[in-house]
Design an enzyme around this catalytic site. Sequence first.
Site, PDB file in Angstrom:
ATOM      1  CG  PHE A  91       3.844  17.018 -13.423  1.00 48.25           C
ATOM      2  CD1 PHE A  91       3.516  16.007 -14.307  1.00 48.25           C
ATOM      3  CD2 PHE A  91       5.102  17.016 -12.837  1.00 48.25           C
ATOM      4  CE1 PHE A  91       4.429  15.009 -14.598  1.00 48.25           C
ATOM      5  CE2 PHE A  91       6.016  16.023 -13.127  1.00 48.25           C
ATOM      6  CZ  PHE A  91       5.671  15.016 -14.010  1.00 48.25           C
ATOM      7  CD  GLU A 131      10.649  22.026 -13.767  1.00 50.49           C
ATOM      8  OE1 GLU A 131      11.126  21.290 -14.636  1.00 50.49           O
ATOM      9  OE2 GLU A 131       9.553  22.593 -13.891  1.00 50.49           O
ATOM     10  CD  GLU A 143       4.494  10.381  -3.184  1.00 54.83           C
ATOM     11  OE1 GLU A 143       4.754   9.812  -2.102  1.00 54.83           O
ATOM     12  OE2 GLU A 143       3.949   9.843  -4.150  1.00 54.83           O
ATOM     13  NE  ARG A 175      20.968  56.476  -2.430  1.00 53.96           N
ATOM     14  CZ  ARG A 175      20.250  56.839  -1.374  1.00 53.96           C
ATOM     15  NH1 ARG A 175      18.989  57.190  -1.527  1.00 53.96           N
ATOM     16  NH2 ARG A 175      20.800  56.852  -0.184  1.00 53.96           N
TER      17      ARG A 175
END
Lengths: 382, 259
Positions: free
Chosen positions: A123, A366, A127, A271
């Site tokens: 899509f 987005e 740019e 740990r």
Amino acid sequence: MDFRLTEEQRALRDSVREFALEQVAPVIGEYYERHAFPYEIVRQMGKMGLFGLPLPEEYGGMGGDYFALCLALEELARVDSSVAITLEAAISLGAMPIYRFGTPEQRETWLPRLTAGEALAGFGLTEPGFGSDAGGTATRAVLDGDEWVVNGSKAFITNSGTDLTALVTVTAVTGVNPDGSKEISAIIVPSGTPGFTVQPGYSKVGWCASDTHELTFDDCRVPAANLLGERGRGFAQFLRTLDEGRVAIAALSVGLAQGCVDESVKYAGQRRAFGRPIGDFQAIQFKIADMETRAYTARLAYYDAAARLVAGEPFKRQAAIAKLYASEAAVTNAREAAQVHGGYGFMNEFPVGRFYRDAKILEIGEGTSEIQRMIISRDLGL
Amino acid sequence: MNIVVLVKQVPDSGAERNLRSDDSTVDRGSASNVINEMDEYAIEEALRIREAHGGEVTVLSMGPAGAAESIRKALSMGPDGAVHVVDDALHGSCAVATSKVLAAALRTLSPDLVLCGAESTDGRVQVVPHMLAERLGVAALTGARKLTVDGGTLTVERQTEEGYEVVTAPAPAVVSVWDTINEPRYPSFKGIMAAKKKPLRTLALADLGIPADEVGLAGATSAVVEHSQRPPRSGGQKITDGGDGGVRLVEFLAAEKFV
């Protein structure tokens, strides 16, 4: 009123979780290191029907809804974000616009292969010269006889250069509106069209096993029938696409935030320092408690936005809130999870190192966090 | 081909498992229960045969009411329907009794092929497939890593420690499989949604004409007399290399008969 999942939603979530743990977790680190696209994982996801999850059965979909997709994305991202974003982009940005705005012919041509995961669609909106300001589109398409001639370039386009990529939908200026603004339309450009060049993949900080390219169009000709949706409606169409995408990115962010909790709880139990597991220290306990709180709260926010979306109610503000909060929760949790892991948190062999690198883009893609805040404040009448 | 797949719900082998303190049976109450792993391979094999040759796949399970959850999950992979044998009297059944009940249920289904996992991860007795074949008077092709169906003939590559044997039998037969036979599918969303509409029939002991005292703890041919927790792992043996580390490692491995 509650957000408990139905039996089927739980079964779907469990199925995707099992898949992610058994098929993705053991191998994804190597793909990531090599910046390689995980074709085998995508193939298996296709077999499970994930690429058609929210699409109707007549096009090979699973007949689920957008919330089902979000559940799947969360469980994938809990293990790995490259795989999750590949699915998210393939559906929200690739298949959905064609399903929603396509002609019967366009749907017939593309959807069955897209929903099967045998083909991917990209899509092209962003740019090189503009991102958040989507009205700044510089790519142009001119109708010449019965063909569109496309010129321009697109940046950061997911799934645009894989061996499976069949098409990219691009937004382009196709004229001037009566009010002087740009007329923007969406046009389907099939892979391999002369004049359409996929540039080499980016070197990315994170999402290293996902496919992202810059695309250039140089007198690229496609049939006039490749116009997707109404001429001049390209921009409006994509606003809806982006609103939905925000809920999906929120789900993906929650997955990453929860993955950080999973890994930290595991590590804190193993740990040892000063003669006991580091999970015995309150400094670590509280850190993890805060991480879980963020993941949980962010999940409720995206559940609510998705519920409104599925019910056909307005969800713009809720989507922006969910995306904003969940992505920032993901970044914070990734940072804290790396801290819990100490020096190993800085090593790529531990998943949290990958989570740390994958988290940042969630505050950008987005719609940046700043754009989300703009949407929220505008919706409040400011 | 009419295929019946045997599915057993077991405690997740990846989590902590216990026997009950009162009657030494598997503690299913506190465990996270799942489909016995090997049975998923049997389901997958059945679905592949159906895809290639047509027919119907039915899941058959014996277990408490809670096993219905695993049966639904099995159905979400793609079988057509299921039969659940559930009866309080079955609690604590031994392998002999289990095979009696399953054989009776299978007779009502008249399958051309019975598929099952080679073992369950809880009991691990591995005898039920053989007992079923004996009771049904059909061949037992056990421990398959490959199964080929050619008309009415079943051919199996039977996995052994050294390699494999090729054995054949006419259908109907009982075939048990190992996890080398295929890669089971994950339930799709469509499969999950379809599963809740598939027929799930329950049968009680009375429906199968089996007296309650022939099964369960009362009718068991073997009993767990005593059980205890596995001892915690001991500290092991640390070898500090003072120039002879390699030799001492080999000595250890030789003493443990690893080399």
